[in-house]
Structure formats: C-alpha cells, structure tokens
Scaffold this motif. Structure first.
Motif, PDB file in Angstrom:
ATOM      1  N   GLY A   1       0.800  -1.214   0.000  1.00  0.00           N
ATOM      2  CA  GLY A   1       0.000   0.000   0.000  1.00  0.00           C
ATOM      3  C   GLY A   1       0.834   1.266   0.000  1.00  0.00           C
ATOM      4  N   ASP A   2       0.230   2.375   0.465  1.00  0.00           N
ATOM      5  CA  ASP A   2       0.879   3.682   0.435  1.00  0.00           C
ATOM      6  C   ASP A   2       1.910   3.858   1.543  1.00  0.00           C
ATOM      7  OD1 ASP A   2      -0.742   4.357  -1.694  1.00  0.00           O
ATOM      8  OD2 ASP A   2      -2.261   5.334  -0.451  1.00  0.00           O
ATOM      9  N   LYS A   3       1.677   3.220   2.667  1.00  0.00           N
ATOM     10  CA  LYS A   3       2.509   3.450   3.847  1.00  0.00           C
ATOM     11  C   LYS A   3       2.902   2.123   4.480  1.00  0.00           C
ATOM     12  CE  LYS A   3       2.130   5.232   8.595  1.00  0.00           C
ATOM     13  NZ  LYS A   3       1.213   5.810   9.601  1.00  0.00           N
ATOM     14  N   ASP A   4       4.143   2.036   4.922  1.00  0.00           N
ATOM     15  CA  ASP A   4       4.587   0.845   5.643  1.00  0.00           C
ATOM     16  C   ASP A   4       4.157   0.991   7.097  1.00  0.00           C
ATOM     17  OD1 ASP A   4       5.745  -1.380   6.648  1.00  0.00           O
ATOM     18  OD2 ASP A   4       7.809  -0.872   6.112  1.00  0.00           O
ATOM     19  N   SER A   5       2.995   0.453   7.408  1.00  0.00           N
ATOM     20  CA  SER A   5       2.446   0.589   8.766  1.00  0.00           C
ATOM     21  C   SER A   5       2.962  -0.481   9.711  1.00  0.00           C
ATOM     22  CB  SER A   5       0.914   0.546   8.718  1.00  0.00           C
ATOM     23  OG  SER A   5       0.467  -0.632   8.086  1.00  0.00           O
ATOM     24  N   GLY A   6       3.759  -1.426   9.180  1.00  0.00           N
ATOM     25  CA  GLY A   6       4.326  -2.479  10.014  1.00  0.00           C
ATOM     26  C   GLY A   6       3.355  -3.613  10.265  1.00  0.00           C
ATOM     27  N   PRO A   7       3.780  -4.583  11.037  1.00  0.00           N
ATOM     28  CA  PRO A   7       2.917  -5.744  11.307  1.00  0.00           C
ATOM     29  C   PRO A   7       1.816  -5.434  12.309  1.00  0.00           C
ATOM     30  CG  PRO A   7       4.966  -5.939  12.529  1.00  0.00           C
ATOM     31  CD  PRO A   7       5.103  -4.713  11.662  1.00  0.00           C
ATOM     32  N   THR A   8       0.800  -6.284  12.313  1.00  0.00           N
ATOM     33  CA  THR A   8      -0.245  -6.230  13.330  1.00  0.00           C
ATOM     34  C   THR A   8       0.161  -7.162  14.466  1.00  0.00           C
ATOM     35  OG1 THR A   8      -1.457  -8.037  12.276  1.00  0.00           O
ATOM     36  CG2 THR A   8      -2.025  -5.778  11.609  1.00  0.00           C
ATOM     37  N   THR A   9      -0.543  -7.084  15.560  1.00  0.00           N
ATOM     38  CA  THR A   9      -0.229  -7.973  16.671  1.00  0.00           C
ATOM     39  C   THR A   9      -1.464  -8.192  17.533  1.00  0.00           C
ATOM     40  OG1 THR A   9       1.385  -8.435  18.442  1.00  0.00           O
ATOM     41  CG2 THR A   9       0.475  -6.210  18.337  1.00  0.00           C
ATOM     42  N   GLY A  10      -1.403  -9.189  18.390  1.00  0.00           N
ATOM     43  CA  GLY A  10      -2.514  -9.460  19.295  1.00  0.00           C
ATOM     44  C   GLY A  10      -2.253 -10.711  20.104  1.00  0.00           C
ATOM     45  N   VAL A  11      -3.025 -10.888  21.148  1.00  0.00           N
ATOM     46  CA  VAL A  11      -2.917 -12.110  21.950  1.00  0.00           C
ATOM     47  C   VAL A  11      -3.363 -13.279  21.077  1.00  0.00           C
ATOM     48  CG1 VAL A  11      -3.807 -13.360  23.947  1.00  0.00           C
ATOM     49  CG2 VAL A  11      -3.265 -10.930  24.144  1.00  0.00           C
ATOM     50  N   ASP A  12      -2.440 -14.147  20.784  1.00  0.00           N
ATOM     51  CA  ASP A  12      -2.751 -15.281  19.918  1.00  0.00           C
ATOM     52  C   ASP A  12      -3.288 -16.452  20.712  1.00  0.00           C
ATOM     53  OD1 ASP A  12      -2.834 -16.409  17.315  1.00  0.00           O
ATOM     54  OD2 ASP A  12      -1.073 -17.622  17.793  1.00  0.00           O
ATOM     55  N   PHE A  13      -3.032 -16.429  22.010  1.00  0.00           N
ATOM     56  CA  PHE A  13      -3.504 -17.551  22.820  1.00  0.00           C
ATOM     57  C   PHE A  13      -3.692 -17.104  24.258  1.00  0.00           C
ATOM     58  CE2 PHE A  13      -3.207 -21.556  25.167  1.00  0.00           C
ATOM     59  CZ  PHE A  13      -4.059 -22.351  24.418  1.00  0.00           C
ATOM     60  N   ALA A  14      -4.875 -17.413  24.801  1.00  0.00           N
ATOM     61  CA  ALA A  14      -5.176 -17.174  26.207  1.00  0.00           C
ATOM     62  C   ALA A  14      -5.894 -18.397  26.737  1.00  0.00           C
ATOM     63  CB  ALA A  14      -6.039 -15.931  26.377  1.00  0.00           C
ATOM     64  N   LEU A  15      -5.704 -18.695  28.005  1.00  0.00           N
ATOM     65  CA  LEU A  15      -6.319 -19.863  28.630  1.00  0.00           C
ATOM     66  C   LEU A  15      -7.539 -19.450  29.450  1.00  0.00           C
ATOM     67  CD1 LEU A  15      -3.144 -21.804  29.778  1.00  0.00           C
ATOM     68  CD2 LEU A  15      -4.881 -22.658  28.196  1.00  0.00           C
ATOM     69  N   CYS A  16      -8.655 -20.104  29.162  1.00  0.00           N
ATOM     70  CA  CYS A  16      -9.894 -19.872  29.902  1.00  0.00           C
ATOM     71  C   CYS A  16     -10.222 -21.090  30.750  1.00  0.00           C
ATOM     72  CB  CYS A  16     -11.054 -19.634  28.942  1.00  0.00           C
ATOM     73  SG  CYS A  16     -10.831 -18.237  27.828  1.00  0.00           S
ATOM     74  N   VAL A  17     -10.865 -20.853  31.876  1.00  0.00           N
ATOM     75  CA  VAL A  17     -11.354 -21.934  32.722  1.00  0.00           C
ATOM     76  C   VAL A  17     -12.878 -21.958  32.621  1.00  0.00           C
ATOM     77  CG1 VAL A  17     -11.575 -22.818  35.070  1.00  0.00           C
ATOM     78  CG2 VAL A  17      -9.403 -21.821  34.310  1.00  0.00           C
ATOM     79  N   ASN A  18     -13.403 -23.092  32.247  1.00  0.00           N
ATOM     80  CA  ASN A  18     -14.849 -23.275  32.125  1.00  0.00           C
ATOM     81  C   ASN A  18     -15.523 -22.951  33.461  1.00  0.00           C
ATOM     82  OD1 ASN A  18     -17.481 -24.281  31.769  1.00  0.00           O
ATOM     83  ND2 ASN A  18     -16.790 -26.041  30.586  1.00  0.00           N
ATOM     84  N   LYS A  19     -16.508 -22.076  33.440  1.00  0.00           N
ATOM     85  CA  LYS A  19     -17.173 -21.688  34.684  1.00  0.00           C
ATOM     86  C   LYS A  19     -17.916 -22.853  35.328  1.00  0.00           C
ATOM     87  CE  LYS A  19     -21.526 -19.937  32.737  1.00  0.00           C
ATOM     88  NZ  LYS A  19     -22.406 -18.742  32.616  1.00  0.00           N
ATOM     89  N   GLU A  20     -18.221 -23.914  34.531  1.00  0.00           N
ATOM     90  CA  GLU A  20     -18.906 -25.083  35.063  1.00  0.00           C
ATOM     91  C   GLU A  20     -17.942 -26.164  35.568  1.00  0.00           C
ATOM     92  OE1 GLU A  20     -22.065 -25.024  35.478  1.00  0.00           O
ATOM     93  OE2 GLU A  20     -22.360 -23.153  34.376  1.00  0.00           O
ATOM     94  N   SER A  21     -16.658 -25.941  35.406  1.00  0.00           N
ATOM     95  CA  SER A  21     -15.679 -26.956  35.818  1.00  0.00           C
ATOM     96  C   SER A  21     -15.690 -27.160  37.333  1.00  0.00           C
ATOM     97  CB  SER A  21     -14.275 -26.537  35.380  1.00  0.00           C
ATOM     98  OG  SER A  21     -13.300 -27.439  35.887  1.00  0.00           O
ATOM     99  N   LYS A  22     -15.500 -28.394  37.734  1.00  0.00           N
ATOM    100  CA  LYS A  22     -15.383 -28.733  39.153  1.00  0.00           C
ATOM    101  C   LYS A  22     -13.917 -28.980  39.515  1.00  0.00           C
ATOM    102  CE  LYS A  22     -19.878 -28.709  39.588  1.00  0.00           C
ATOM    103  NZ  LYS A  22     -20.218 -28.461  38.193  1.00  0.00           N
TER     104      LYS A  22
END
Length: 445
Positions: A318-339
C-alpha cells in the motif's frame, strides 16, 4: 455477543460422533465440590481443548508439567484447523459439555466465549498472587470483554504479515538477496515459478489468514480505518477499503501465489506439503512461524531440515509501511462449570508465568506475556535465524495495530469475499458491498 450459536448447533449431530472426546469435561461432575489438585491414589484429570501448541511443543510442556504436578493429568484434544476448533467448542459449550480449560485468541473470541468462561481476574487473584506485576497489561486488556471481565489469562502474542523463507533454496535458484520491496518479490516469485517451483504457498482456503491480510493491507492505506469500520464508525465501501481490495486483486493478478490457492489450507498443505516439502521458498504467514528457523522437531524429518530458514516482513503493498499487526494469539480460559478449578489454575499459572511459558517461548511460537521471560536460543542457532528472531521480536514489540477484528461474522465475510475476488466470482465493489452489509447488521451491544 454469541452470534453464531444457532448455526453451530446445527452441526451438533456431526460433532456428536466424537462423543468419546467429551469424557471428563467441565460439567460432568455434579458433586458441586472442587476436586483440588489430586493425590497419588486419586489424581485429577483436566480436559484441555486447543489449536495450539503443536504436538511436538506439547510433548515437552506436558512432561515438565507432570514432573511439577504428578497428581494432575491432562487429557488434551487439538486440531490445527481454527474453524473446526471453534465449531466443536461452541457446540459443546452450548450443551454444557465443554472442557475444563480451553484456548481463545483476541478479537471476536473474547466476547463470544465470555459467558462460558469463569472470571479469570477473580481466579488469578486467589491462585496466582502477583500475576499483574508479571503479565503484560496490554495483553490482559485484549482478552478483557466489554463488561471488564478478564475472560482468559493471556499466554503468548503474535502478529502478521510475515514471510517464512528458505535461504538455501533461494540461493540454489540464483536468488542471493531477499526482496526489498513488493516489485522485487513479484520478480523473485516469477523466477521461481519459471524453474518449476511454487511461487509462494498461500493457504487461502483459510478465512482467518485472509482477514489477517485484509487488516494488514488496509492499515497501509488508512491506518486505523478498519477498526473504525468494524465499530460502525466508517463503511467498508469507503476509499481505504476499495484500495485494499484492489491491492489484494493485484497480488492475485501478479501471480505471486500458487494456482488454486483458495483450495489450499495452511496446515498441512501450504506448510507441510509445499514449504517443508521444498516445493516453494516462500510461505506467507504470521510471527508464530519464526519457530521453524530453529533446529527443532517442527522440521525434523522434512526436506528442509538441514536448510537455512529465515523470516522477513512481507513487503508493503500500500501507500505506507504501517508495520505488522499484533494481538494475543492464545489465552487460557477456565470453564465456569468446571469442578476442577484449583487444578486448572495450576495449569494456567504454569503456562503463563511458569516453566510452560519459558518452554513455549523458546520454541518461538509467540512472544511472551510474562515480562521477565526472555527467549533462550540453542547454541547451533544460525545467523539467519538470529536476524529473523530479532526482526520479529522488534516488529511485534513496536506494533500498535490489532491483528483481529471483534466480530466473527465480519472476519468470516472478509475471508469469503477475498476468496471471491481471488476466483473472479465477484468484483472489488461487489465484495465490499457484501462485507458492509454484514457489518451494518452486526449486534454491537
């Protein structure tokens, strides 16, 4: 913000065939008591569903976890196909048959799975004292929903768009310098094609990769416009996106990708059957693939095992080198119903601020969220690999652009319309109108 439940439940019949995998899931114990961390005679078994780490990476992590917590066993299920993962997870959660622990990434998954996940902030306050001083605050914000609930504990971050390259194969074909701009990339891919190689192996069957590309390209024409449009503050028929889709069509018309790319998945086709098979020297991908530049189990036994591999940023289109994007690629969730939440949080801590974090980061699957963790490279790391790792580390650290948009229907439609433009099924304006139609119908409550 669960917008896909009805159509996913329709797939329940097919997914029920894998009912054996649901055994021991979060909601299966009706005792109402937490199982604790187990004993030698009565260990606790957690179920963990995910699309990463890879099988090779998990082997080492789980071995280390078992040594630290011998009375906590983990029964994991993994698929490398994100679409399959979400389909199975959403359907099972809707039927109270979900796992104890599951993975999400930033973007639409945060709000989509929030109602199924326990409040990680409250769990961590009890089971991970001091975590806020170690875990990146920016990463935590990305997995916090619109009600300020921490849905999952961030584990690694990643971004796009990069190119994994085979320096040895390039040199063998007379290309001794990496392309410095897009025009040079076109020239190199055509030279490789003329010599019987695939120019660049793109997994365009995967909508997730195409919407990655769309977000990345669009920021080069109007930085930040794509996020405004996703929140209803701009339209996808605006000039920024006309230029974006035209740039995509030009990439297709320039022939930098292989024929039939829309029928090619990233895994295993583009990576294993093309790049690892030495049929191409270029694989467009995300920062997570910098792991392949190291000598490890990922490439062991493949035709590129002894080749010098590296990673570069995809040249701007494109017109401008805005660089790479980024973000949390992985997060761990705990099931609210888990015992089994006490045991689950031992696993979360291990993967976020414990040895699991260090092991995973050492494979370069992603950048660490633990501010104290640094990559430890093997002694036989090549200079190409060191340069590549430094480039990706700096690029991801400097990036201020989110990789993913917050609405899955929108991500999906972008992917579909990019495929349609690729095949000629629709033109640029028709594709953008279809995207805007979905965008204008989103429930943003």
């Amino acid at each position: 913000m669960i917008r896909n439940v009805k159509k996913l439940v329709a797939a329940a019949g097919a997914i029920a065939m894998s009912v054996g995998l649901f055994a021991g899931c979060g909601g299966s114990d009706n005792s109402g008591k937490d199982a604790g961390v187990g004993t030698k005679d009565n260990p606790v078994t957690l179920t963990f569903w995910t699309w990463q780490p890879t099988d090779a990476q998990w082997k080492g992590m789980y071995s280390a976890f078992e040594k630290k917590y011998p009375n906590i066993k983990i029964k994991w299920w993994r698929t490398s196909e994100m679409t399959d993962y979400q389909k199975k997870l959403q359907t099972s959660m809707a039927g109270d048959e979900g796992p104890d622990v599951f993975g999400i990434q930033t973007g639409s998954m945060v709000d989509e799975y929030s109602r199924f996940a326990d409040d990680m902030g409250k769990l961590a306050a009890k089971d991970m004292p001091g975590w806020k001083d170690k875990v990146s605050n920016a990463a935590s914000k990305q997995v916090t929903d619109k009600n300020d609930k921490l849905v999952g504990m961030p584990t690694i971050t990643s971004g796009s768009e990069y190119i994994l390259y085979n320096k040895t194969l390039l040199n063998e074909n007379g290309i001794n310098e990496l392309p410095k701009d897009y025009n040079e990339l076109v020239k190199d891919t055509q030279e490789l094609k003329a010599k019987g190689l695939i120019p660049m192996a793109l997994g365009a069957k995967d909508g997730w990769h195409l919407d990655d590309l769309f977000v990345w390209i669009s920021n080069q024409y109007g930085e930040g416009d794509v996020y405004k449009a996703a929140e209803g503050k701009a339209k996808f028929t605006d000039e920024t996106f006309v230029k974006t889709m035209k740039a995509w069509k030009k990439m297709v018309d320039d022939g930098i990708f292989q024929e039939g790319a829309v029928g090619t998945s990233t895994y295993p086709d583009a990576r294993d059957n093309y790049f690892y098979a030495r049929k191409t020297a270029f694989l467009p991908t995300g920062s997570w693939h910098v792991s392949a530049v190291l000598p490890n189990d990922e490439t062991k036994g493949t035709k590129v095992e002894k080749d010098d591999l590296g990673m570069m940023e995809f040249p701007k289109v494109g017109d401008k080198d805005s660089g790479p994007t980024t973000g949390v690629d992985f997060a761990l969730c705990v099931n609210k119903e888990s015992k089994k939440k006490e045991a689950a949080m031992k696993f979360v801590q291990f993967m976020t601020t414990g040895e699991g974090q260090q092991q995973w980061v050492n494979t370069l699957q992603g950048a660490p969220v633990d501010k104290d963790v640094k990559v430890s490279l093997p002694s036989n790391t090549s200079e190409t690999a060191k340069t590549s790792i430094d480039l990706v580390t700096k690029g991801q650290s400097a990036s201020k652009l989110d990789r993913k948009l917050g609405y899955q229907e929108l991500n999906d439609e972008i992917g579909v319309q990019m495929q349609n433009v690729y095949t000629g099924k629709t033109d640029v304006n028709g594709a953008l109108k279809a995207i805007e139609q979905v965008n204008s119908g989103l429930d943003r409550k």
